[in-house]
Structure formats: C-alpha cells, structure tokens
Scaffold this motif. Structure first.
Motif, PDB file in Angstrom:
ATOM      1  N   UNK A 163       0.854  -1.188   0.000  1.00 54.97           N
ATOM      2  CA  UNK A 163       0.000   0.000   0.000  1.00 54.97           C
ATOM      3  C   UNK A 163       0.886   1.234   0.000  1.00 54.97           C
ATOM      4  N   UNK A 164       0.291   2.382  -0.348  1.00 52.12           N
ATOM      5  CA  UNK A 164       1.046   3.634  -0.320  1.00 52.12           C
ATOM      6  C   UNK A 164       1.518   3.923   1.106  1.00 52.12           C
ATOM      7  N   UNK A 165       2.780   4.256   1.233  1.00 50.79           N
ATOM      8  CA  UNK A 165       3.326   4.594   2.549  1.00 50.79           C
ATOM      9  C   UNK A 165       2.793   5.951   3.015  1.00 50.79           C
ATOM     10  N   UNK A 166       2.486   6.059   4.287  1.00 53.31           N
ATOM     11  CA  UNK A 166       2.162   7.344   4.891  1.00 53.31           C
ATOM     12  C   UNK A 166       3.469   8.011   5.315  1.00 53.31           C
ATOM     13  N   UNK A 167       3.512   9.309   5.177  1.00 48.48           N
ATOM     14  CA  UNK A 167       4.726  10.087   5.438  1.00 48.48           C
ATOM     15  C   UNK A 167       4.395  11.128   6.507  1.00 48.48           C
ATOM     16  N   UNK A 168       5.089  11.041   7.642  1.00 47.58           N
ATOM     17  CA  UNK A 168       4.936  12.006   8.730  1.00 47.58           C
ATOM     18  C   UNK A 168       6.243  12.763   8.859  1.00 47.58           C
ATOM     19  N   UNK A 169       6.222  14.071   8.582  1.00 50.72           N
ATOM     20  CA  UNK A 169       7.436  14.867   8.658  1.00 50.72           C
ATOM     21  C   UNK A 169       7.374  15.874   9.798  1.00 50.72           C
ATOM     22  N   UNK A 170       8.442  15.929  10.578  1.00 53.17           N
ATOM     23  CA  UNK A 170       8.550  16.879  11.687  1.00 53.17           C
ATOM     24  C   UNK A 170       9.767  17.771  11.447  1.00 53.17           C
ATOM     25  N   UNK A 171       9.526  19.070  11.396  1.00 52.85           N
ATOM     26  CA  UNK A 171      10.633  19.999  11.147  1.00 52.85           C
ATOM     27  C   UNK A 171      11.199  20.542  12.466  1.00 52.85           C
ATOM     28  N   UNK A 172      12.504  20.769  12.437  1.00 45.49           N
ATOM     29  CA  UNK A 172      13.208  21.320  13.589  1.00 45.49           C
ATOM     30  C   UNK A 172      13.749  22.690  13.203  1.00 45.49           C
ATOM     31  N   UNK A 173      13.573  23.678  14.090  1.00 49.79           N
ATOM     32  CA  UNK A 173      13.955  25.058  13.778  1.00 49.79           C
ATOM     33  C   UNK A 173      15.038  25.554  14.739  1.00 49.79           C
ATOM     34  N   UNK A 174      15.826  26.524  14.269  1.00 42.07           N
ATOM     35  CA  UNK A 174      16.780  27.160  15.184  1.00 42.07           C
ATOM     36  C   UNK A 174      16.105  28.360  15.849  1.00 42.07           C
ATOM     37  N   UNK A 175      16.851  29.112  16.615  1.00 44.52           N
ATOM     38  CA  UNK A 175      16.273  30.223  17.376  1.00 44.52           C
ATOM     39  C   UNK A 175      15.750  31.335  16.481  1.00 44.52           C
ATOM     40  N   UNK A 176      16.250  31.418  15.250  1.00 51.27           N
ATOM     41  CA  UNK A 176      15.805  32.471  14.333  1.00 51.27           C
ATOM     42  C   UNK A 176      14.570  32.053  13.537  1.00 51.27           C
TER      43      UNK A 176
END
Length: 211
Positions: A163-176
């Motif tokens: 089946x089509x894979x589900x994609x969960x993306x989590x972004x990480x940010x710096x202080x700016x």
C-alpha cells in the motif's frame, strides 16, 4: 505422529511458495526481490522499538517548545494518537539543513536512519544538495513554518502490506526560525486507526467541525 515443540523452543509458521517454470534470469530477479523484501521486513521489526522511542523523543521536544498554541496542541495530540497503536512505524530518516554564506544545503544525517530507510545511500540527498536544486514543492515545504506534515509517500510499502506509505514529517527550527532538520517517518495506518471514530482523531475532528 506430530511432535510438539520443546518448552524452550520457538513456534514458527512455515510459508511455501510455488512458482511456475521461468528463465534463469527471471528466477534471479525474483530471488533478489524476495531477498530485498525480507531484509526490509527484518529491518522494520528490529528497529520498531527504536522508531517508537524516536517519535516519543521528538514529540516531547515539540511539546515543550510549541504547546502554547492551540493548533499546535492538536498536532501534538495527533502524534500521541499515532504512537497509541494507530500507526505502524516502518522507517525513519533525518535530513539536516545547513545554512552558510553560499546558501543552504540539505543532506541525510548519517547513521540516524532506522527500519526500511536504513540504506542512506539510496537517498537522493545522501550527499549535500544545494537548496535551490530541490524540487519547488520541497523548497516551499522546508520554508514553511508549520512543524508537521502528513501526506502520502511516493513509494509503496513492501512490508506488512502492499500500500502507499504514509509520510509524517517533523521539522526542527533554530532560534531564528530557520529550518535546520526534518525528521521523516514512514509507515502504515493500523486497523485500529481505520476503525477509529473520526471525532476521536486529532486534526481530523477539527476539519470535520469546520464543515
């Protein structure tokens, strides 16, 4: 007669596969495909606990930094919902975004990949790639300040079910506020997820209320 397994033995289910006669080159292709599928299955099973642990760690980091906004709380609740046996975590990979005077580059974080995404050399971003050379939709995604993306991957799963894979993306940010990494999970929804009432699913219930 049938002998029972010893008390300290392992009970296994045997699978018998029969194939029609075919040219040798086709048999070799079939063997290679089966070998790859089994290796992916082993990787997913071996790393399953690590995948859950990684998601929990990232959720806690996000919870600590972004829980003051109501919309973010619902997204954090969704991650918790996934962990609660609603998602089969099959793979994980981290992509680092580095910024310097020449611009930004994106590359796989070496040694962090898990499950079916263990093979980092298979990624098109295994080496530093200039941000401007990324697909326009990926550039837009990495520049957006939303920390969570939920979508369908470009590949079919070769583990658990086709089946089509589900994609969960989590972004990480710096202080700016600049993106410095993306943590990507791929997997499949469980039967528990498919049978869940829509009003019990974070994010989804909010969209229903807006209709």
């Amino acid at each position: 007669g049938t002998k029972s397994a010893p008390a300290d033995g392992e009970v296994e289910s045997l699978i018998q596969i029969e194939v029609p006669r075919m040219p040798k080159n086709k048999l070799l292709e079939l063997r290679q495909s089966l070998t790859e599928a089994l290796e992916l299955a082993h990787a997913a099973v071996d790393d399953f606990d690590k995948l859950i642990k990684r998601m929990k760690m990232l959720k806690e980091q996000i919870d600590h930094k972004r829980s003051e906004h109501p919309a973010n709380v619902e997204k954090i609740n969704f991650l918790e919902w996934l962990i609660d046996n609603h998602f089969i975590f099959l793979g994980y990979r981290q992509y680092d975004v580095k910024h310097d005077k020449k611009g930004a580059t994106v590359q796989v974080h070496k040694g962090a990949s898990l499950g079916i995404l263990r093979n980092e050399e298979a990624s098109s971003l295994s080496k530093p790639t200039p941000f401007k050379k990324l697909a326009s939709n990926l550039q837009a995604y990495l520049q957006d300040d939303d920390f969570l993306i939920i979508t369908k991957g470009l590949q079919k799963s070769r583990v658990h079910r086709y089946a089509d894979l589900d994609y969960i993306g989590l972004k990480q940010f710096d202080k700016t506020g600049a993106v410095i990494a993306e943590h990507r999970f791929v997997g499949l929804s469980t039967s528990k997820a498919y049978n869940a009432a829509t009003e019990s699913i974070p994010i989804v219930r909010g969209k229903i209320d807006q209709v």
